[in-house]
Design an enzyme around this catalytic site. Sequence first.
Site, PDB file in Angstrom:
ATOM      1  N   LYS A  13       6.374   7.699  -9.696  1.00  0.00           N
ATOM      2  CA  LYS A  13       6.267   7.476 -11.150  1.00  0.00           C
ATOM      3  C   LYS A  13       5.714   8.718 -11.865  1.00  0.00           C
ATOM      4  CE  LYS A  13       3.402   3.955 -10.761  1.00  0.00           C
ATOM      5  NZ  LYS A  13       3.193   3.837  -9.305  1.00  0.00           N
ATOM      6  N   ARG A  88       0.253  -3.546 -15.238  1.00  0.00           N
ATOM      7  CA  ARG A  88       0.124  -3.859 -13.818  1.00  0.00           C
ATOM      8  C   ARG A  88      -0.140  -5.338 -13.566  1.00  0.00           C
ATOM      9  NH1 ARG A  88      -1.496   1.609 -12.150  1.00  0.00           N
ATOM     10  NH2 ARG A  88      -1.990   1.807  -9.974  1.00  0.00           N
ATOM     11  N   ARG A 127      -0.445  13.776  -0.378  1.00  0.00           N
ATOM     12  CA  ARG A 127      -0.242  14.501  -1.637  1.00  0.00           C
ATOM     13  C   ARG A 127      -1.513  15.196  -2.142  1.00  0.00           C
ATOM     14  NH1 ARG A 127       1.003   9.365  -5.734  1.00  0.00           N
ATOM     15  NH2 ARG A 127      -1.106   8.528  -5.726  1.00  0.00           N
ATOM     16  N   ARG A 161      -6.799  13.099  -4.600  1.00  0.00           N
ATOM     17  CA  ARG A 161      -7.434  11.927  -5.208  1.00  0.00           C
ATOM     18  C   ARG A 161      -8.285  11.207  -4.174  1.00  0.00           C
ATOM     19  NH1 ARG A 161      -2.851   8.687  -8.467  1.00  0.00           N
ATOM     20  NH2 ARG A 161      -4.156   6.992  -7.690  1.00  0.00           N
ATOM     21  N   ARG A 172      -4.045  -0.934  -2.508  1.00  0.00           N
ATOM     22  CA  ARG A 172      -3.287  -0.744  -3.755  1.00  0.00           C
ATOM     23  C   ARG A 172      -1.892  -1.363  -3.638  1.00  0.00           C
ATOM     24  NH1 ARG A 172      -4.088   5.449  -3.877  1.00  0.00           N
ATOM     25  NH2 ARG A 172      -2.638   5.464  -5.620  1.00  0.00           N
TER      26      ARG A 172
END
Length: 215
Positions: A13, A88, A127, A161, A172
């Site tokens: 996203k 969400r 990432r 992160r 998540r």
Amino acid sequence: MNIILLGPPGAGKGTQAARLMADRGMVQLSTGDMLRAAVREGTPVGQQAKAVMDAGGLVSDEIVSALIGEALDRMAPEQGAIFDGYPRTAAQAEALDGILAARGRALDLVIELDVDEEALVERVTGRFTCARCGTGYHDVFKRPARDGVCDVCGSTEFKRRPDDTAETVRTRLAEYRAKTAPILPHYEKDGLVVRVDGMADIDSVTREIGALLDR
Ligand code: AMP
């Protein structure tokens, strides 16, 4: 145009939203980015959200919907919004309807990035981003051309992160399955949902989204 990018963590996203901003002058509204900024700045919202975010849970609907309303109020009316990571929950989807209506905006499209859950943990845990310009990289799929140097701005500082750990990603994902995926019917009834194969390479996904927006 106002669009929602929907998909589990690691679906792409943020990557696609950044491209839409660069290519089309749309504005990315990422509640995750807004919350991370609030945590960094130590605002009351940030202080409230930090522990929930670190654990991979969901911040309260009231907080994120307020952030979205404020962000829309800072945009010019002709600028299109890309909702990334919001809504969400069912309550957020309902709140967004009201937030948009109050500002004379309407949703044009909900793009669901369809991904294989098995791949997500590897995508997310690998990432990292350039600490200066924010360009995204990945340990396996997209390393900088020169190790340790950002391709775009030459910075040698990168960050990860804190919630991109295998354990938190699983939480998540569970949150996504339990609370976010069930909001799709809210948009399906208005014929707004299109599915895009989020396992395809980044450029193909961008092309497919572009074609949907130009339809
Ligand atoms: P993201 O950057 O979208 O992956 O969001 C990172 C974290 O911020 C999430 O795991 C949640 O803790 C929180 N968060 C972001 N957006 C929302 C939202 N719309 N509702 C609730 N929590 C959110």
